[in-house]
Design a protein around this motif. Sequence first.
Motif, PDB file in Angstrom:
ATOM      1  N   SER A 118      47.916  40.350  35.085  1.00  0.00           N
ATOM      2  CA  SER A 118      46.982  41.392  34.633  1.00  0.00           C
ATOM      3  C   SER A 118      47.115  41.611  33.132  1.00  0.00           C
ATOM      4  O   SER A 118      46.115  41.804  32.428  1.00  0.00           O
ATOM      5  CB  SER A 118      47.253  42.710  35.367  1.00  0.00           C
ATOM      6  N   PHE A 119      48.339  41.561  32.641  1.00  0.00           N
ATOM      7  CA  PHE A 119      48.574  41.725  31.204  1.00  0.00           C
ATOM      8  C   PHE A 119      47.899  40.606  30.415  1.00  0.00           C
ATOM      9  O   PHE A 119      47.198  40.851  29.424  1.00  0.00           O
ATOM     10  CB  PHE A 119      50.087  41.739  30.932  1.00  0.00           C
ATOM     11  N   ILE A 120      48.077  39.382  30.862  1.00  0.00           N
ATOM     12  CA  ILE A 120      47.464  38.230  30.173  1.00  0.00           C
ATOM     13  C   ILE A 120      45.938  38.336  30.218  1.00  0.00           C
ATOM     14  O   ILE A 120      45.246  38.091  29.216  1.00  0.00           O
ATOM     15  CB  ILE A 120      47.918  36.909  30.837  1.00  0.00           C
ATOM     16  N   ALA A 121      45.419  38.691  31.379  1.00  0.00           N
ATOM     17  CA  ALA A 121      43.962  38.795  31.532  1.00  0.00           C
ATOM     18  C   ALA A 121      43.394  39.830  30.566  1.00  0.00           C
ATOM     19  O   ALA A 121      42.388  39.590  29.883  1.00  0.00           O
ATOM     20  CB  ALA A 121      43.610  39.155  32.969  1.00  0.00           C
ATOM     21  N   ALA A 122      44.054  40.980  30.494  1.00  0.00           N
ATOM     22  CA  ALA A 122      43.561  42.048  29.617  1.00  0.00           C
ATOM     23  C   ALA A 122      43.700  41.649  28.151  1.00  0.00           C
ATOM     24  O   ALA A 122      42.805  41.887  27.335  1.00  0.00           O
ATOM     25  CB  ALA A 122      44.328  43.335  29.902  1.00  0.00           C
ATOM     26  N   LYS A 123      44.804  41.026  27.813  1.00  0.00           N
ATOM     27  CA  LYS A 123      45.084  40.685  26.412  1.00  0.00           C
ATOM     28  C   LYS A 123      44.106  39.635  25.878  1.00  0.00           C
ATOM     29  O   LYS A 123      43.680  39.697  24.724  1.00  0.00           O
ATOM     30  CB  LYS A 123      46.518  40.153  26.314  1.00  0.00           C
ATOM     31  N   PHE A 124      43.754  38.661  26.707  1.00  0.00           N
ATOM     32  CA  PHE A 124      42.939  37.548  26.215  1.00  0.00           C
ATOM     33  C   PHE A 124      41.505  37.560  26.748  1.00  0.00           C
ATOM     34  O   PHE A 124      40.756  36.619  26.515  1.00  0.00           O
ATOM     35  CB  PHE A 124      43.622  36.215  26.554  1.00  0.00           C
ATOM     36  N   GLY A 125      41.161  38.600  27.469  1.00  0.00           N
ATOM     37  CA  GLY A 125      39.786  38.699  27.967  1.00  0.00           C
ATOM     38  C   GLY A 125      39.458  37.666  29.026  1.00  0.00           C
ATOM     39  O   GLY A 125      38.330  37.171  29.092  1.00  0.00           O
ATOM     40  N   ILE A 126      40.433  37.340  29.846  1.00  0.00           N
ATOM     41  CA  ILE A 126      40.213  36.360  30.918  1.00  0.00           C
ATOM     42  C   ILE A 126      39.748  37.107  32.166  1.00  0.00           C
ATOM     43  O   ILE A 126      40.402  38.044  32.617  1.00  0.00           O
ATOM     44  CB  ILE A 126      41.503  35.563  31.199  1.00  0.00           C
ATOM     45  N   ARG A 127      38.638  36.656  32.737  1.00  0.00           N
ATOM     46  CA  ARG A 127      38.044  37.398  33.846  1.00  0.00           C
ATOM     47  C   ARG A 127      37.996  36.607  35.142  1.00  0.00           C
ATOM     48  O   ARG A 127      37.383  37.010  36.112  1.00  0.00           O
ATOM     49  CB  ARG A 127      36.645  37.865  33.456  1.00  0.00           C
ATOM     50  N   GLY A 128      38.633  35.457  35.149  1.00  0.00           N
ATOM     51  CA  GLY A 128      38.665  34.642  36.371  1.00  0.00           C
ATOM     52  C   GLY A 128      39.697  35.167  37.356  1.00  0.00           C
ATOM     53  O   GLY A 128      40.356  36.179  37.101  1.00  0.00           O
ATOM     54  N   PRO A 129      39.856  34.484  38.474  1.00  0.00           N
ATOM     55  CA  PRO A 129      40.820  34.929  39.486  1.00  0.00           C
ATOM     56  C   PRO A 129      42.258  34.814  38.989  1.00  0.00           C
ATOM     57  O   PRO A 129      42.555  34.010  38.106  1.00  0.00           O
ATOM     58  CB  PRO A 129      40.568  33.984  40.663  1.00  0.00           C
ATOM     59  N   GLN A 130      43.114  35.630  39.554  1.00  0.00           N
ATOM     60  CA  GLN A 130      44.531  35.628  39.166  1.00  0.00           C
ATOM     61  C   GLN A 130      45.389  35.350  40.398  1.00  0.00           C
ATOM     62  O   GLN A 130      45.200  35.990  41.430  1.00  0.00           O
ATOM     63  CB  GLN A 130      44.924  36.988  38.590  1.00  0.00           C
ATOM     64  N   PHE A 131      46.309  34.422  40.232  1.00  0.00           N
ATOM     65  CA  PHE A 131      47.233  34.111  41.319  1.00  0.00           C
ATOM     66  C   PHE A 131      48.655  34.068  40.741  1.00  0.00           C
ATOM     67  O   PHE A 131      48.897  33.350  39.781  1.00  0.00           O
ATOM     68  CB  PHE A 131      46.931  32.748  41.939  1.00  0.00           C
ATOM     69  N   THR A 132      49.560  34.821  41.341  1.00  0.00           N
ATOM     70  CA  THR A 132      50.961  34.729  40.946  1.00  0.00           C
ATOM     71  C   THR A 132      51.757  34.193  42.133  1.00  0.00           C
ATOM     72  O   THR A 132      51.728  34.771  43.215  1.00  0.00           O
ATOM     73  CB  THR A 132      51.507  36.106  40.524  1.00  0.00           C
ATOM     74  N   PHE A 133      52.417  33.078  41.915  1.00  0.00           N
ATOM     75  CA  PHE A 133      53.176  32.413  42.973  1.00  0.00           C
ATOM     76  C   PHE A 133      54.659  32.749  42.804  1.00  0.00           C
ATOM     77  O   PHE A 133      55.210  32.577  41.718  1.00  0.00           O
ATOM     78  CB  PHE A 133      52.994  30.894  42.899  1.00  0.00           C
ATOM     79  N   THR A 134      55.262  33.219  43.880  1.00  0.00           N
ATOM     80  CA  THR A 134      56.700  33.496  43.844  1.00  0.00           C
ATOM     81  C   THR A 134      57.363  32.724  44.974  1.00  0.00           C
ATOM     82  O   THR A 134      57.642  33.264  46.037  1.00  0.00           O
ATOM     83  CB  THR A 134      56.985  35.003  43.979  1.00  0.00           C
ATOM     84  N   THR A 135      57.551  31.449  44.724  1.00  0.00           N
ATOM     85  CA  THR A 135      58.235  30.593  45.701  1.00  0.00           C
ATOM     86  C   THR A 135      59.540  30.090  45.084  1.00  0.00           C
ATOM     87  O   THR A 135      59.832  28.896  45.100  1.00  0.00           O
ATOM     88  CB  THR A 135      57.342  29.415  46.132  1.00  0.00           C
ATOM     89  N   ALA A 136      60.274  31.031  44.490  1.00  0.00           N
ATOM     90  CA  ALA A 136      61.572  30.740  43.877  1.00  0.00           C
ATOM     91  C   ALA A 136      61.420  29.650  42.800  1.00  0.00           C
ATOM     92  O   ALA A 136      60.492  29.715  41.998  1.00  0.00           O
ATOM     93  CB  ALA A 136      62.604  30.385  44.944  1.00  0.00           C
ATOM     94  N   CYS A 137      62.270  28.629  42.819  1.00  0.00           N
ATOM     95  CA  CYS A 137      62.304  27.675  41.702  1.00  0.00           C
ATOM     96  C   CYS A 137      61.158  26.665  41.731  1.00  0.00           C
ATOM     97  O   CYS A 137      61.021  25.857  40.809  1.00  0.00           O
ATOM     98  CB  CYS A 137      63.654  26.968  41.668  1.00  0.00           C
ATOM     99  N   SER A 138      60.333  26.701  42.756  1.00  0.00           N
ATOM    100  CA  SER A 138      59.148  25.845  42.781  1.00  0.00           C
ATOM    101  C   SER A 138      57.899  26.630  42.390  1.00  0.00           C
ATOM    102  O   SER A 138      56.786  26.106  42.485  1.00  0.00           O
ATOM    103  CB  SER A 138      58.961  25.244  44.181  1.00  0.00           C
ATOM    104  N   SER A 139      58.057  27.866  41.953  1.00  0.00           N
ATOM    105  CA  SER A 139      56.900  28.762  41.744  1.00  0.00           C
ATOM    106  C   SER A 139      55.840  28.150  40.836  1.00  0.00           C
ATOM    107  O   SER A 139      54.650  28.121  41.171  1.00  0.00           O
ATOM    108  CB  SER A 139      57.365  30.093  41.150  1.00  0.00           C
ATOM    109  N   SER A 140      56.249  27.682  39.665  1.00  0.00           N
ATOM    110  CA  SER A 140      55.225  27.210  38.729  1.00  0.00           C
ATOM    111  C   SER A 140      54.708  25.825  39.103  1.00  0.00           C
ATOM    112  O   SER A 140      53.636  25.421  38.653  1.00  0.00           O
ATOM    113  CB  SER A 140      55.713  27.265  37.276  1.00  0.00           C
ATOM    114  N   ALA A 141      55.430  25.095  39.955  1.00  0.00           N
ATOM    115  CA  ALA A 141      54.865  23.853  40.497  1.00  0.00           C
ATOM    116  C   ALA A 141      53.710  24.204  41.429  1.00  0.00           C
ATOM    117  O   ALA A 141      52.645  23.574  41.385  1.00  0.00           O
ATOM    118  CB  ALA A 141      55.935  23.055  41.241  1.00  0.00           C
TER     119      ALA A 141
END
Lengths: 372, 306
Positions: A118-141
């Motif tokens: 939400s912070f990134i979206a507000a800061k840069f005017g991004i209006r697309g969908p947001q997904f945050t993955f929390t799968t431990a050490c594979s999260s960003s994969a």
Amino acid sequence: VQGLGIVTCLGRGLKAQVAALREAKSEPGTVPCGDSGSFQFHSVGDGGGAECFHRRIEQVVEDALADADLSRSEIAGMGIFIGTSSVDLYLRELEFIRRMNGAAAAREMQWEIGEVASFIAAKFGIRGPQFTFTTACSSSANAMIYAARMLRASRIPRALVIGTEHFNRVSLHGFESMMLLSKTSMRPFDERRDGVVLGEGTGALVLGAQDTSGGGLPNAFFRGAATMTDPTGITCSSAECTAQVMAEALREADISADRITAIKAHGVGTPAGDRSEGQGLRLLYSGAMPPVTSFKPSIGHTLGACAVLETVAFLGCVQERFIPPTPGFEQADPAIGCEPLRRAKEVAAGYFLLNHFGFGGSNTALVFSTQP
Amino acid sequence: MTMPLKVASVAVFLQHFHGQPPDYAAALSAVCKNVPRRLTRFIQLNLIGAHQCVNRARGPLTRDCGVYLGSAKGNTEDAINLLRQVFQVREIPNPVTFINSSTNVASYYLAQTLKLHGRNLAIASSDFSFEAALELACLDVGDAAVPMGLVGAVDQSSDQRWVDSSAPADRGAPGALDLSVWLLIDPACPNPLAEIQWIRRANGLEEAQPWIDPAGERNLPGYLALGRGVLPGEKRLLGERCSSGWSTYSYAEDIPDVEVLAAYGIGRFILAGNPGRLLHIAGNGRGSFYGVCLTVPRSADDALPA
């Protein structure tokens, strides 16, 4: 990969990562941790405090968007895919300490995992969908995998993928409690390996389906991936399951294992973790294995951010036509049958396999190529 | 992605409580044969809802069934306990508490108890955490990347005192709610409870308004549900598009607000079993909307007690 930004203990920007990895740099510092003394840690070294948390993410995203040279409307249409393990736990720690010391609440803590997006979206005017993955050490994969899936399905025109992990004491003590911290130094796949040294960093990738002006990594293409679960290993998967996820990624990329030019291993440096991954690789390669490397001795184990950080750094090295060695690896472990590079190796074009595994039996494998 | 997608089973587990949060051990044992040891409340909540959902499904799960856990806040209770252990008690945290605090460990235990090897994701998207999980599940199932998908929306009420545990607990104060809603999406289901027609996202009301066909649904009664985060002015404008072909479906008057409330409303609608077309619109109060459209067919004979 149309644009990128990165900051780790090796510095800010891709050049800093590539130069340090070429030299096989591995120089963790130490962080004080209350009564427990100090711990080895790969720190970004850009100061502390709440402002630092957001500023670091903001700078890296700025770098990635500038690199991709996108218009304001193109930025607005992006989807955000974040992978993180601790999310903003560092901020919660600061707030907890403030309240413990009797201070009034600095702000209402909402415990929302999606706050960073939400912070990134507000800061840069991004209006697309947001997904945050929390799968431990594979999260960003997983963030990368689903960004690519949404792009292929034309659900979004472009994706901003972020991997971020910030120092926090809970994670450090959590790994301490599990006796996973190295008492010496990180030595992935070495017979004397004794655990991890944690690190922090933020990386951002702009992914798009079309070629653009030549920012980012113009010769890096996401070819396929797999994300699977080992329901029998909450902290460490079996060799069979790690082999299975690699095989599935190769199947999705529609290439055979013998066409892989090099492998960036998860290479976490724990006795069980490296045994599982190494034996999994051996199941995939009964004969000659492509060159293998691990970046964690240089960058540290950056938990949920490690996939984006290590992928960016690895593809940057490939662009410079070399695969870096694995610092600290000296003695092969006969129980593994996998020896990472001791010296940098030249590479040309090819396919590359990148592994990332996490607690909760979360296993991922990514395949990139230098050709579309 | 290929739509519509069949919903084979639904479970809604909701606990509205006062005082100390309830112990879910008995409820979990009733639905899960081999309950793992040392589970904390957030994980128990996940398992209860998901196992209820799977038990109600008529067919077995496939090994590669994907798990998509949507949770806006994750395991807050264990996270707060970790902060207390490290900073107040000044001791090394309990390793089990540390492991359990990761949201995806809840879906791991689900994979373990159901013997699933496929995709297993914990996803958050603030106000739209359920919709985000549902969207990714529909993407995977619709593209046949997974044969079926188990989609959850789980959030728990947690102790917000943070530091001073001797102070009166506000956990369990009026408004405390634990919620665990699960849907099984199975394209091969012969008698689905419902079909998900589409899931869409809009920036601005002008993008969301066309979702509502003023003429209503030709063959089925149409129901419009305006969920949390849709502001009063937006509700009025969206409502103005509805003709006599639409009825209002309300579901959240008597329960506290949680981010994943949309899952509760959608789950209750399906379980009620009344044939109709539901258009559920949720907002975030900042001009973004998610719409989920589904139908409960006239032939559904599988209505389950809510």
